[in-house]
Enzyme design. Structure first.
Site, PDB file in Angstrom:
ATOM      1  N   HIS A 264      74.370 108.041 -35.390  1.00 37.17           N
ATOM      2  CA  HIS A 264      74.244 109.466 -35.673  1.00 37.17           C
ATOM      3  C   HIS A 264      73.282 109.663 -36.833  1.00 37.17           C
ATOM      4  CE1 HIS A 264      75.333 113.642 -36.399  1.00 37.17           C
ATOM      5  NE2 HIS A 264      75.772 113.618 -35.147  1.00 37.17           N
ATOM      6  N   ASP A 315      79.688 111.825 -28.098  1.00 37.71           N
ATOM      7  CA  ASP A 315      79.404 111.647 -26.672  1.00 37.71           C
ATOM      8  C   ASP A 315      80.102 110.447 -26.058  1.00 37.71           C
ATOM      9  OD1 ASP A 315      77.601 113.819 -26.167  1.00 37.71           O
ATOM     10  OD2 ASP A 315      76.253 112.831 -27.557  1.00 37.71           O
TER      11      ASP A 315
HETATM   12  N1  COA Z   1      72.166 101.647 -30.401  1.00 38.82           N
HETATM   13  C1  COA Z   1      71.616 100.630 -31.057  1.00 38.82           C
HETATM   14  N2  COA Z   1      71.049 100.749 -32.261  1.00 38.82           N
HETATM   15  C2  COA Z   1      71.044 101.948 -32.823  1.00 38.82           C
HETATM   16  C3  COA Z   1      71.605 103.069 -32.204  1.00 38.82           C
HETATM   17  C4  COA Z   1      72.185 102.885 -30.946  1.00 38.82           C
HETATM   18  N3  COA Z   1      72.741 103.902 -30.298  1.00 38.82           N
HETATM   19  N4  COA Z   1      71.463 104.146 -32.999  1.00 38.82           N
HETATM   20  C5  COA Z   1      70.833 103.731 -34.094  1.00 38.82           C
HETATM   21  N5  COA Z   1      70.578 102.404 -33.981  1.00 38.82           N
HETATM   22  C6  COA Z   1      69.939 101.555 -34.981  1.00 38.82           C
HETATM   23  C7  COA Z   1      68.422 101.689 -34.924  1.00 38.82           C
HETATM   24  O1  COA Z   1      67.846 100.781 -34.017  1.00 38.82           O
HETATM   25  C8  COA Z   1      68.076 101.369 -36.339  1.00 38.82           C
HETATM   26  O2  COA Z   1      68.204  99.971 -36.538  1.00 38.82           O
HETATM   27  P1  COA Z   1      67.155  99.155 -37.402  1.00 38.82           P
HETATM   28  O3  COA Z   1      67.238  99.770 -38.767  1.00 38.82           O
HETATM   29  O4  COA Z   1      67.639  97.775 -37.281  1.00 38.82           O
HETATM   30  O5  COA Z   1      65.834  99.447 -36.741  1.00 38.82           O
HETATM   31  C9  COA Z   1      69.208 102.010 -37.143  1.00 38.82           C
HETATM   32  O6  COA Z   1      70.308 102.018 -36.265  1.00 38.82           O
HETATM   33  C10 COA Z   1      68.896 103.412 -37.609  1.00 38.82           C
HETATM   34  O7  COA Z   1      68.501 104.166 -36.471  1.00 38.82           O
HETATM   35  P2  COA Z   1      67.577 105.464 -36.488  1.00 38.82           P
HETATM   36  O8  COA Z   1      66.722 105.444 -35.253  1.00 38.82           O
HETATM   37  O9  COA Z   1      66.859 105.582 -37.800  1.00 38.82           O
HETATM   38  O10 COA Z   1      68.637 106.590 -36.411  1.00 38.82           O
HETATM   39  P3  COA Z   1      68.331 108.093 -36.063  1.00 38.82           P
HETATM   40  O11 COA Z   1      68.956 108.904 -37.121  1.00 38.82           O
HETATM   41  O12 COA Z   1      66.904 108.377 -35.799  1.00 38.82           O
HETATM   42  O13 COA Z   1      69.052 108.216 -34.663  1.00 38.82           O
HETATM   43  C11 COA Z   1      70.351 108.848 -32.898  1.00 38.82           C
HETATM   44  C12 COA Z   1      70.153 108.960 -34.406  1.00 38.82           C
HETATM   45  C13 COA Z   1      71.568 109.663 -32.512  1.00 38.82           C
HETATM   46  C14 COA Z   1      69.106 109.415 -32.178  1.00 38.82           C
HETATM   47  C15 COA Z   1      70.541 107.359 -32.512  1.00 38.82           C
HETATM   48  O14 COA Z   1      71.662 106.840 -33.175  1.00 38.82           O
HETATM   49  C16 COA Z   1      70.629 107.144 -31.019  1.00 38.82           C
HETATM   50  O15 COA Z   1      69.593 107.014 -30.352  1.00 38.82           O
HETATM   51  N6  COA Z   1      71.857 107.089 -30.458  1.00 38.82           N
HETATM   52  C17 COA Z   1      72.029 106.944 -29.026  1.00 38.82           C
HETATM   53  C18 COA Z   1      71.932 108.322 -28.341  1.00 38.82           C
HETATM   54  C19 COA Z   1      73.157 109.171 -28.634  1.00 38.82           C
HETATM   55  O16 COA Z   1      74.278 108.721 -28.539  1.00 38.82           O
HETATM   56  N7  COA Z   1      72.873 110.433 -28.946  1.00 38.82           N
HETATM   57  C20 COA Z   1      73.925 111.410 -29.240  1.00 38.82           C
HETATM   58  C21 COA Z   1      73.962 111.753 -30.687  1.00 38.82           C
HETATM   59  S1  COA Z   1      75.325 112.775 -31.079  1.00 38.82           S
END
Ligand code: COA
Length: 380
Positions: A264, A315
């Protein structure tokens, strides 16, 4: 010519405070969520979706004498305009329900005489219609798509009961209504998430509430936002043996893939909504002996926390709860929209009440002052 000097942009607007709000507070460090000051852990216990909508729109809980007419006014609006019902029949079978919903919300503006009136009173009336009709559209489209008859809402019941009735064609059980109510309440609001922000940006141009909600539905479609719940169920149903969960997760992570329903932008600890949905997923799956999804979900959760240190978001368990409620997987994200419409409309009204056009800047990193070359002198 030199470009004006600017700071580096904040990618993804992470942690940027874009406006003030009284509607919702997310404390990502401590994993707390408040709707207008009320803890989600209290709101998840008993309050109805209608109570929650009233709270988000009025900054206070309704009194007993206020709630009943408010509920009835909402349910009355669950009857859809006839032209929209005819339009459902023309939507090609391959169309995803979220794509249909985006167009249907935009279409609602055509049948509302108050569409272009942005006064607080008209906005409130349109918000009632929007909240009621998004649920009714999802249910009505599903019925028509399956060549089933449309039903009329039961005015003595609330939105949760009526959604399930209009969707499935039968009167739901008390347990099902409770689970649906929880889904609605937990998804109703979450401050400046991507779809709500899209709604507020659109409202900040003084566009009408239908335009703002159409933008919001569009933003919700993506798998990084509302589309994640469908992806979660696709993942769960692709894992045949719970014993294979650890290898599956390790393999996904080794390939650099994201595990849907985890992580998140704001919560650094467990999403408080996931805890409530986990409990319900367990309860409903126990009753549904055919379901192995709860066991697979628990193993996925334990593995992802162990290997990546990230937690399930709203989710993740919502997918299992919806499965247990008999909602088809392609409708999961529409259910998110049916709940979040409460928050979207609250934010549009808050934006219109104290507006400033949202217009950020970008950091230009392209060429400057290039000389235009006529076509006859260009190579290639
Ligand atoms: N699965 C695997 N790794 C994940 C992840 C996931 N769902 N979400 C975050 N990470 C990891 C990233 O790869 C990153 O790792 P690193 O530092 O080793 O590269 C780290 O966690 C930070 O991620 P980041 O992309 O900076 O987080 P964000 O704030 O941009 O992303 C989301 C937030 C929600 C977009 C992301 O967590 C995600 O894509 N989740 C899956 C989709 C989802 O469930 N969306 C609903 C949200 S309510």
């Amino acid at each position: 010519m030199e470009a004006e000097k600017r700071d580096a942009p904040v990618r993804g607007l992470e942690d940027v405070l874009a406006a003030e709000t009284r509607i919702c507070y997310v404390d990502g460090v401590n994993g707390k969520l408040y709707y207008a000051g009320y803890d989600i852990n209290d709101l998840a216990k008993k309050p109805s979706f209608e109570e929650c909508i009233f709270l988000l729109w009025n900054d206070r809980l309704p009194g007993r004498r206020e709630l009943e007419p408010f509920r009835e006014a909402l349910v009355r609006e669950m009857t859809l305009p006839q032209p929209l019902i005819h339009w459902f029949k023309r939507v090609p079978a391959r169309v995803h329900p979220m794509v249909m919903l985006r167009s249907a919300v935009s279409d609602l503006a055509l049948y509302d005489e108050e569409t272009e009136d942005n006064s607080p009173e008209a906005n409130r009336r349109k918000a009632v219609r929007l909240v009621a009709r998004v649920s009714a559209i999802i249910a009505g489209f599903h019925r028509i798509h399956h060549k089933q008859e449309l039903l009329e809402p039961d005015l003595k019941q609330g939105i949760s009961y009526n959604f399930l009735r209009l969707f499935t064609g039968r009167n739901p059980t008390q347990d099902e209504v409770e689970a649906m109510q929880l889904m609605y309440v937990l998804h109703a609001e979450h401050e400046f998430n991507a779809s709500t922000f899209a709604a507020r940006v659109t409202a900040s141009t003084l566009a009408d509430i239908y335009a703002a909600v159409t933008a919001a539905v569009g933003a919700l479609i993506g798998p990084l936002h509302g589309g994640a719940n469908q992806k979660v169920m696709e993942m769960l149903s692709g894992i045949e043996d719970p014993e294979g969960v650890e290898d599956y997760i390790d393999g996904m992570l080794a390939k650099g893939k994201r595990i849907m329903g985890f992580g998140h932008r704001v919560y650094k600890v467990e999403d408080p909504r996931a805890r409530h949905l986990r409990k319900y997923a367990e309860k409903l799956c126990k009753a549904d002996t055919a379901s192995r999804y709860y066991e697979i979900s628990r193993r996925i959760e334990q593995r992802v926390i162990k290997v990546k240190g990230i937690y399930p978001n709203v989710d993740f368990y919502s997918a299992t709860v919806q499965h247990a409620l008999g909602i088809p997987v392609e409708y999961y994200t529409t259910m998110f929209a049916a709940s979040r419409i409460a928050g979207w409309t609250a934010h549009v009204m808050e934006q219109h009440a104290d507006n400033r056009l949202m217009r950020p800047r970008s950091l230009y990193v392209g060429h400057l002052a290039r000389r235009y070359v006529p076509m006859s002198k260009r190579k290639g």
